[in-house]
Scaffold this active site. Structure first.
Site, mmCIF file in Angstrom:
data_model
loop_
_atom_site.group_PDB
_atom_site.id
_atom_site.type_symbol
_atom_site.label_atom_id
_atom_site.label_comp_id
_atom_site.label_asym_id
_atom_site.label_seq_id
_atom_site.Cartn_x
_atom_site.Cartn_y
_atom_site.Cartn_z
ATOM 1 N N HIS A 206 0.753 1.358 3.730
ATOM 2 C CA HIS A 206 -0.358 2.137 4.267
ATOM 3 C C HIS A 206 -1.549 2.117 3.310
ATOM 4 C CE1 HIS A 206 1.987 3.203 7.577
ATOM 5 N NE2 HIS A 206 1.652 4.479 7.719
ATOM 6 N N HIS A 287 4.845 8.541 -0.075
ATOM 7 C CA HIS A 287 5.092 7.603 -1.174
ATOM 8 C C HIS A 287 4.967 8.261 -2.554
ATOM 9 C CE1 HIS A 287 5.525 3.801 1.025
ATOM 10 N NE2 HIS A 287 4.622 4.277 1.867
#
Length: 325
Positions: A206, A287
């Site tokens: 992403h 993340h």
């Protein structure tokens, strides 16, 4: 006695650099910089990305709701039932319909800009063709990193190289037998058979996509915006004879006007702004810091190759050109 003059580049020399001679300026004190490095304006733009990741990480650390919510390293996010925000849910509408198909939106914004902005001229002009070539190279980098590279993409190859694998969790009885399997070598195929992709370093796809896509748009339409605002550009290039010169957006670019042109710039700005917002949300809720940092580095590698390497290598610049010239 007459003073000998130093030879200056001729128009033919400048033209062999692949640019109109009117775009090349005599070298000033800025020549101390390397052509491979960004201008001050470009450096400020690029600095937005690590600062955004830092801001998101600080927010996730200081926010009571985020600190108290469980975080799953395997899912790389907060479980849905404990998500501290709507944007922390993987199935939020912006993630599903914008981020996961982010390259589609970047492509549409790029196409609108290249089609409607008058600086590209009409038809298959050299500027338009070179812009399409730059887009093609950046898209190839996105494809190699996230989709396919003679098999698994680089993200999945890196994950396996650092010890990651697919663990079958759908059938508990088969878990012991399948825990060491490496035959499902991509995240997509692992999830398709009900497994979990875990154990290695997962570069944030992403972060990579959002930075690469938004910076592609910024670098392409930034010269148009700096021309409108009458800001100095100051990019440096290496000429075929090894000399360094300054290059800027041509003054004879047509004036930005009309609804079509406005849509071209404003739509691209809107997509880039939305990508920045989702980058901030990714930094805050998804993340680990190192995964986001490697996503940033991989994106910057592709951007440098397309937008900075050609400045110092005339042979590459002859094909890819530079935005605005």
């Amino acid at each position: 006695m007459a003073t000998r003059r130093k030879p200056s580049p001729t128009n033919s020399t400048l033209l062999t650099a692949g640019m109109p001679s009117g775009t090349v300026r005599p070298l000033t004190s800025s020549g101390r910089r390397s052509p491979f490095l960004p201008t001050r304006l470009e450096a400020q733009l690029l600095a937005i990305y690590p600062l955004t990741l830092l801001l998101g990480s600080i927010f996730s650390t200081l926010s009571p709701a985020t600190r108290s919510a469980p975080y799953s390293v395997t899912l790389q996010s907060h479980p849905t039932e404990f998500a501290p925000s709507y944007f922390a849910q993987k199935k939020n509408v912006f993630n599903v319909y914008f981020v996961k198909v982010g390259w589609f939106w970047a492509t549409v914004a790029f196409a609108v800009f290249v089609t409607f902005h008058p600086s590209f001229g009409s038809g298959a002009s050299t500027r338009r063709v070179r812009a399409l070539l730059r887009y093609g190279v950046v898209t190839t980098w996105w494809w190699i990193v996230t989709q396919w590279f003679f098999g698994p993409p680089l993200i999945d190859r890196g994950f396996r190289f650092t010890g990651g694998q697919c663990e079958m969790l759908k059938d508990p009885g088969a878990r012991d037998e399948m825990s060491n399997t490496r035959e499902y070598i991509t995240a997509a195929t692992c999830k398709a058979v009900g497994g979990t992709w875990k154990g290695g370093h997962d570069i944030s796809g992403h972060v990579f996509l959002l930075i690469l896509g938004s910076a592609l748009l910024w670098f392409e339409f930034l010269p148009a915006l700096t021309h409108v605002e009458e800001l100095r550009d100051g990019r440096l290039i290496t000429l075929p004879d090894g000399k360094v010169a300054s290059v800027a957006v041509e003054k004879e670019l047509v004036k930005v006007e009309g609804a079509a042109t406005a849509r071209g710039v404003k739509f691209a700005l809107g997509v880039a702004a939305m990508m920045w917002w989702m980058l901030l949300m990714t930094a805050a809720y998804f993340h680990t810091w190192f995964e986001k940092f490697t996503g940033l580095l991989v994106a910057f590698a592709g951007l440098w190759t397309v937008y900075f390497l050609p400045r110092g290598v005339p042979q590459i610049r002859a094909w890819l050109g530079m935005p605005g010239v």
